[in-house]
Motif scaffolding. Structure first.
Motif, short mmCIF file in Angstrom:
data_model
loop_
_atom_site.label_atom_id
_atom_site.label_comp_id
_atom_site.label_asym_id
_atom_site.label_seq_id
_atom_site.Cartn_x
_atom_site.Cartn_y
_atom_site.Cartn_z
N ASP A 43 -67.30 -48.94 71.27
CA ASP A 43 -67.20 -49.78 70.08
C ASP A 43 -66.17 -50.87 70.37
OD1 ASP A 43 -66.95 -50.91 67.57
OD2 ASP A 43 -66.17 -49.10 66.59
N SER A 46 -63.10 -52.65 67.68
CA SER A 46 -63.41 -51.53 66.77
C SER A 46 -62.65 -51.56 65.47
CB SER A 46 -63.11 -50.20 67.48
OG SER A 46 -61.71 -50.05 67.71
N GLY A 49 -62.02 -48.29 63.62
CA GLY A 49 -63.07 -47.35 64.02
C GLY A 49 -64.25 -47.32 63.10
N GLY A 52 -67.57 -47.02 65.31
CA GLY A 52 -67.52 -45.93 66.28
C GLY A 52 -67.42 -44.56 65.66
N LEU A 53 -66.61 -44.41 64.61
CA LEU A 53 -66.46 -43.10 63.99
C LEU A 53 -67.70 -42.72 63.19
CD1 LEU A 53 -62.71 -43.21 62.89
CD2 LEU A 53 -63.72 -42.32 65.00
N LEU A 64 -63.09 -46.40 71.53
CA LEU A 64 -62.76 -47.50 70.62
C LEU A 64 -61.90 -48.50 71.38
CD1 LEU A 64 -61.89 -45.52 67.34
CD2 LEU A 64 -64.12 -46.35 68.13
N GLU A 66 -59.95 -52.03 71.19
CA GLU A 66 -59.39 -52.89 70.15
C GLU A 66 -58.05 -53.45 70.63
OE1 GLU A 66 -58.12 -55.00 67.21
OE2 GLU A 66 -60.11 -54.11 67.00
N ALA A 75 -57.13 -46.32 63.46
CA ALA A 75 -58.29 -45.59 63.99
C ALA A 75 -57.92 -44.16 64.34
CB ALA A 75 -58.83 -46.31 65.23
N ALA A 79 -59.73 -41.00 62.66
CA ALA A 79 -60.43 -40.04 63.52
C ALA A 79 -59.92 -38.62 63.26
CB ALA A 79 -60.23 -40.41 64.98
N VAL A 87 -62.86 -38.81 71.29
CA VAL A 87 -62.65 -40.23 71.08
C VAL A 87 -61.49 -40.71 71.95
CG1 VAL A 87 -62.18 -42.06 69.41
CG2 VAL A 87 -63.42 -40.01 68.69
N PHE A 89 -59.00 -44.15 72.76
CA PHE A 89 -58.49 -45.35 72.11
C PHE A 89 -57.93 -46.26 73.20
CE2 PHE A 89 -58.16 -41.64 69.44
CZ PHE A 89 -58.69 -42.05 68.23
#
Length: 274
Positions: A43, A46, A49, A52-53, A64, A66, A75, A79, A87, A89
């Motif tokens: 994503d 993002s 999120g 993506g989430l 994600l 970003e 995010a 999450a 996930v 980040f």
């Protein structure tokens, strides 16, 4: 290309204020792309999120990507709150993609972030990041689609009145961070992708959410989450602006203090690596 001031101070308002995409987004994409809970989703841009989430149940792993640290922090919070595992980040821009050494992706998604990138360069980087048969997915709201019947006793958000108030504080020319908003490309996504290895995408729609209701705080959060009305732009007058916006909204919905928010159907552009 990336301007770190675009959403300065906006992250805390994003999830509360932005209207969500179609509740059927995941199911529609699963049908189009044969998603089965395996593979990797990236994503890009993002935010907290949002995409993506929501799509995490359809993949084995989500990354994600970003550049804004505050957005990534949000995010992480969401999450954890949504109990989404698997996930990653990554703080980086879309233009950094060729240098990140990420695993090959089944799907790379942009939720209203593609227009803020160096589009052709980023699309070509996405092609290289995808596994064969993988897809780039560009997701936006389309408010021009026919609106459902308005909910009773919930007037629509008075966007025109709010826009005039923002202009009174910030001037008529919209800004996005340190730049005029007009610097961002307006070429349609289909035209941009047609100039890359992807070729023209197919465009499909997922039904928008007809029952989004905002209270006054939610409407205020929605505006403060936008780059053209991000908190830092108001400087020392932020509290004054919020107070005046609150009064405007209370007068616009005196009975309930609630507003109907119709963002439109969710428009999805899909192009695959063949």
């Amino acid at each position: 290309m990336y301007d770190p001031t675009q959403f300065k101070g906006a992250a805390r308002y994003y999830r509360h204020g932005r209207p969500p995409y179609s509740a059927q987004l995941g199911e529609v994409l699963a049908g189009e792309l044969g998603l089965d809970g395996s593979g990797q989703l990236l994503d890009v841009g993002s935010g907290p999120g949002t995409v993506g989430l929501q799509l995490a149940p359809f993949f084995a792993h989500v990354t994600l990507l970003e550049p804004d640290a505050d957005m990534l922090a949000e995010a992480r919070v969401w999450a954890a709150a949504d109990r989404v595992a698997g996930v990653d980040f990554v703080r980086a821009t879309a233009e950094d993609l060729p240098h990140l050494r990420l695993p090959q992706m089944r799907t790379v998604a942009f939720g209203q972030s593609f227009h803020r990138t160096d589009r052709v360069r980023v699309a070509e980087a996405v092609w290289d990041a995808l596994e064969p048969g993988g897809a780039i997915v560009l997701i936006v709201h389309d408010p021009t689609r026919p609106a459902p019947q308005q909910l009773p006793d919930t007037p629509p958000i008075p966007h025109d009145d709010v826009d005039r108030l923002i202009s009174a504080y910030l001037g008529r020319q919209r800004r996005s961070g340190a730049r005029p908003a007009t610097v961002y490309q307006t070429e349609r996504f289909e035209q941009t992708l047609a100039r890359t290895r992807f070729g023209r995408p197919r465009v499909i729609y997922a039904p928008g959410r007809p029952d989004i209701v905002r209270d006054v705080d939610g409407v205020i959060a929605g505006y403060l989450s936008m780059s053209f009305a991000a908190p830092h732009l108001f400087g020392s007058r932020l509290d004054e602006f919020i107070a005046e916006l609150r009064l405007l909204l209370e007068n616009a919905s005196p009975a309930s203090g609630l507003f109907w928010d119709w963002p439109g159907d969710t428009e999805i552009h899909i192009a695959e690596r063949r």
